[in-house]
Design a protein around this motif. Sequence first.
Motif, mmCIF file in Angstrom:
data_model
loop_
_atom_site.group_PDB
_atom_site.id
_atom_site.type_symbol
_atom_site.label_atom_id
_atom_site.label_comp_id
_atom_site.label_asym_id
_atom_site.label_seq_id
_atom_site.Cartn_x
_atom_site.Cartn_y
_atom_site.Cartn_z
ATOM 1 N N ALA A 129 19.404 59.585 16.370
ATOM 2 C CA ALA A 129 19.181 58.445 15.467
ATOM 3 C C ALA A 129 19.438 58.865 14.025
ATOM 4 C CB ALA A 129 17.749 57.936 15.616
ATOM 5 N N LEU A 130 18.977 60.055 13.678
ATOM 6 C CA LEU A 130 19.157 60.522 12.307
ATOM 7 C C LEU A 130 20.638 60.783 12.019
ATOM 8 C CD1 LEU A 130 17.858 61.306 9.640
ATOM 9 C CD2 LEU A 130 17.447 63.590 10.576
ATOM 10 N N ALA A 131 21.334 61.363 12.983
ATOM 11 C CA ALA A 131 22.770 61.616 12.789
ATOM 12 C C ALA A 131 23.490 60.298 12.497
ATOM 13 C CB ALA A 131 23.356 62.297 14.020
ATOM 14 N N ARG A 132 23.120 59.250 13.215
ATOM 15 C CA ARG A 132 23.782 57.945 13.007
ATOM 16 C C ARG A 132 23.450 57.378 11.638
ATOM 17 N NH1 ARG A 132 22.230 56.752 18.885
ATOM 18 N NH2 ARG A 132 24.034 57.624 19.935
ATOM 19 N N LEU A 133 22.200 57.541 11.247
ATOM 20 C CA LEU A 133 21.775 57.027 9.936
ATOM 21 C C LEU A 133 22.519 57.766 8.806
ATOM 22 C CD1 LEU A 133 18.023 56.389 9.190
ATOM 23 C CD2 LEU A 133 19.597 57.142 7.454
ATOM 24 N N ILE A 134 22.639 59.073 8.945
ATOM 25 C CA ILE A 134 23.328 59.879 7.919
ATOM 26 C C ILE A 134 24.809 59.482 7.857
ATOM 27 C CG2 ILE A 134 24.057 62.260 7.345
ATOM 28 C CD1 ILE A 134 21.085 61.850 6.815
ATOM 29 N N ALA A 135 25.403 59.257 9.030
ATOM 30 C CA ALA A 135 26.811 58.828 9.063
ATOM 31 C C ALA A 135 26.948 57.474 8.380
ATOM 32 C CB ALA A 135 27.292 58.755 10.505
ATOM 33 N N ASP A 136 26.018 56.596 8.676
ATOM 34 C CA ASP A 136 26.036 55.248 8.122
ATOM 35 C C ASP A 136 25.915 55.269 6.593
ATOM 36 O OD1 ASP A 136 25.968 52.433 8.506
ATOM 37 O OD2 ASP A 136 23.829 52.482 7.989
ATOM 38 N N GLU A 137 25.198 56.250 6.070
ATOM 39 C CA GLU A 137 25.034 56.359 4.611
ATOM 40 C C GLU A 137 26.216 57.048 3.946
ATOM 41 O OE1 GLU A 137 22.926 55.103 2.438
ATOM 42 O OE2 GLU A 137 21.965 53.978 4.035
ATOM 43 N N GLY A 138 27.206 57.456 4.740
ATOM 44 C CA GLY A 138 28.428 58.010 4.165
ATOM 45 C C GLY A 138 28.348 59.483 3.796
ATOM 46 N N LEU A 139 27.318 60.174 4.271
ATOM 47 C CA LEU A 139 27.222 61.602 3.979
ATOM 48 C C LEU A 139 28.005 62.399 5.011
ATOM 49 C CD1 LEU A 139 24.735 60.432 2.428
ATOM 50 C CD2 LEU A 139 23.599 62.611 2.853
ATOM 51 N N CYS A 168 19.468 59.605 0.484
ATOM 52 C CA CYS A 168 20.929 59.772 0.648
ATOM 53 C C CYS A 168 21.655 59.112 -0.518
ATOM 54 C CB CYS A 168 21.404 59.118 1.945
ATOM 55 S SG CYS A 168 20.813 59.927 3.441
ATOM 56 N N ARG A 169 21.249 57.885 -0.824
ATOM 57 C CA ARG A 169 21.936 57.139 -1.898
ATOM 58 C C ARG A 169 21.707 57.790 -3.251
ATOM 59 N NH1 ARG A 169 20.475 51.209 0.665
ATOM 60 N NH2 ARG A 169 21.409 51.810 2.649
ATOM 61 N N ASN A 170 20.490 58.257 -3.482
ATOM 62 C CA ASN A 170 20.207 58.912 -4.759
ATOM 63 C C ASN A 170 21.145 60.084 -4.999
ATOM 64 O OD1 ASN A 170 18.177 57.225 -5.480
ATOM 65 N ND2 ASN A 170 16.507 58.599 -4.867
ATOM 66 N N TRP A 171 21.291 60.940 -3.996
ATOM 67 C CA TRP A 171 22.160 62.113 -4.197
ATOM 68 C C TRP A 171 23.605 61.693 -4.376
ATOM 69 C CZ3 TRP A 171 20.723 66.200 -6.312
ATOM 70 C CH2 TRP A 171 19.544 66.870 -5.979
ATOM 71 N N ARG A 172 24.039 60.750 -3.562
ATOM 72 C CA ARG A 172 25.459 60.344 -3.662
ATOM 73 C C ARG A 172 25.753 59.715 -5.016
ATOM 74 N NH1 ARG A 172 28.132 56.941 0.775
ATOM 75 N NH2 ARG A 172 29.998 57.735 -0.215
ATOM 76 N N THR A 173 24.889 58.789 -5.449
ATOM 77 C CA THR A 173 25.191 58.095 -6.704
ATOM 78 C C THR A 173 24.998 59.041 -7.895
ATOM 79 O OG1 THR A 173 22.977 57.177 -6.696
ATOM 80 C CG2 THR A 173 24.702 55.725 -5.937
ATOM 81 N N ALA A 174 23.989 59.909 -7.842
ATOM 82 C CA ALA A 174 23.759 60.812 -8.980
ATOM 83 C C ALA A 174 24.944 61.765 -9.147
ATOM 84 C CB ALA A 174 22.470 61.604 -8.776
ATOM 85 N N LEU A 175 25.430 62.292 -8.043
ATOM 86 C CA LEU A 175 26.541 63.248 -8.143
ATOM 87 C C LEU A 175 27.801 62.546 -8.670
ATOM 88 C CD1 LEU A 175 26.220 66.198 -7.412
ATOM 89 C CD2 LEU A 175 27.407 65.762 -5.266
ATOM 90 N N ALA A 176 28.053 61.356 -8.128
ATOM 91 C CA ALA A 176 29.253 60.617 -8.567
ATOM 92 C C ALA A 176 29.128 60.201 -10.033
ATOM 93 C CB ALA A 176 29.468 59.402 -7.667
ATOM 94 N N ALA A 177 27.898 59.901 -10.467
ATOM 95 C CA ALA A 177 27.710 59.447 -11.851
ATOM 96 C C ALA A 177 27.896 60.581 -12.854
ATOM 97 C CB ALA A 177 26.313 58.845 -12.011
#
Length: 435
Positions: free
Chosen positions: A76-86, A48-57
């Motif tokens: 559980a996965l839905a919560r994790l994805i929400a937590d990662e800001g996606l 999740c972080r890789n995609w978010r930071t790469a796109l923003a960069a």
Amino acid sequence: MDAYLWPLTTVIDDSGRLMIGGCDVVKLAHRYGTPLYLFDEATIRNACRNWRTALAAHYQGETAVHYASKALLNMALARLIADEGLGLDVVSGGELYVALRAGFPPQRIHMHGNAKTRTELEQALAAGIGQIIVDNLDELELLANLTAHRSSLQAVALRVAPDIATDTHAHIQTGHATSKFGLPLDALDAAAERLRIAPGLRLVGLHAHLGSQLFDVNPYTAEIDVLLDSAMLLRERHGLMIQEINAGGGMGIPYTADQHPLDFHTCAARLGEALTDGCRRRGFPLLRLVIEPGRSIIARAGVALYTIVATKVLPHTRFLHIDGGMGDNIRPALYGARYTAVLAERANAPVEEIVEIAGRYCESGDMLIRAIPLPRARVGDVLAVPVAGAYTLSMASTYNLTPRPAVVMVNDRSARLVQRRETYEDMVARDGGAS
Ligand SMILES: Cc1ncc(COP(=O)(O)O)c(C=O)c1O
């Protein structure tokens, strides 16, 4: 063992046992039973972080990453994805229901689907989701009518079929002109006309999705050009200005050692460049860039565990019969997907034979892995199959009335059951004659 096929936290301990998230995989198989799907939390968060930071960069404008929940969804996965800001893409009332039950913020949910029913559209409108991605003119008509008298505007995007060929299996190509998905480019005028007299709808973006398991970035840059040309048409012929370009998902993931990952930085950089140049050339401000990866977020985090329950010896090979197969992973039978595997208790032992991994289901096509080199396997051994996180459980069935597997999330030396194994009782719960 090829490290890039396994979750990030995978190690083989001194005695040759597979450890993931600090947990002994064989012990988990014994504790929870097999088939068991193991997910490594750190690998999901990292993706999740890789995609978010790469796109923003790589793009100066606004960016957003939406997880395509068809690859896998549970609470559980839905919560994790929400937590990662996606954000989250759903394609059905069921996926929307699970996301909302898990507390996923509705404004960060997009709804896809080529055959959304009236009930599903009503469900999405009632939940106040961020965007409905309209796939065809009939859906647009229905949605326009459903929203005609609402006080708030529903944001929509139009999905187009950009007519771009991709080098992937026919079953997972979606961007060609004859695909069942998306508006043909020559239907854009009709869509714009309908939107002009739809007081409850606000067009915010254009979307396309080319297919899945793509390793070449060039089709994505071509896609962005087609979407921007479509945006020009909407602006010039209809006075409609969009704010968002959604390039879809599909970024490829290696399943076996002969494949290599699509580098997310290269991909993000090329998308960013294509959109920056394309907006500049057409006199647009920098539009918001959205992508929708599913597989590249969840595939590598998942490892399927099976027990070898029997063998069959033939003159030139052996079958290892496992306690799962096409019921929990239809991909090999559906489109010839290939996997690798190790024996979890002897993960780095030398190869001694080439075997066939046969599923337990009553179909000859239920062969999980063909001709795989392994150490000599015995009945009772635990087989671990990596890259099993995407489009496996989400496509699982109860064929042969075999219960669907349990799901365990591992992190930091602890394991938690996020979905229990289906029971026989679950299987009769819907039957009229059950009581
Ligand atoms: C519209 C759309 N977006 C995103 C995805 C996710 O694709 P992948 O899991 O290959 O990234 C799909 C997959 O079918 C899709 O249809």
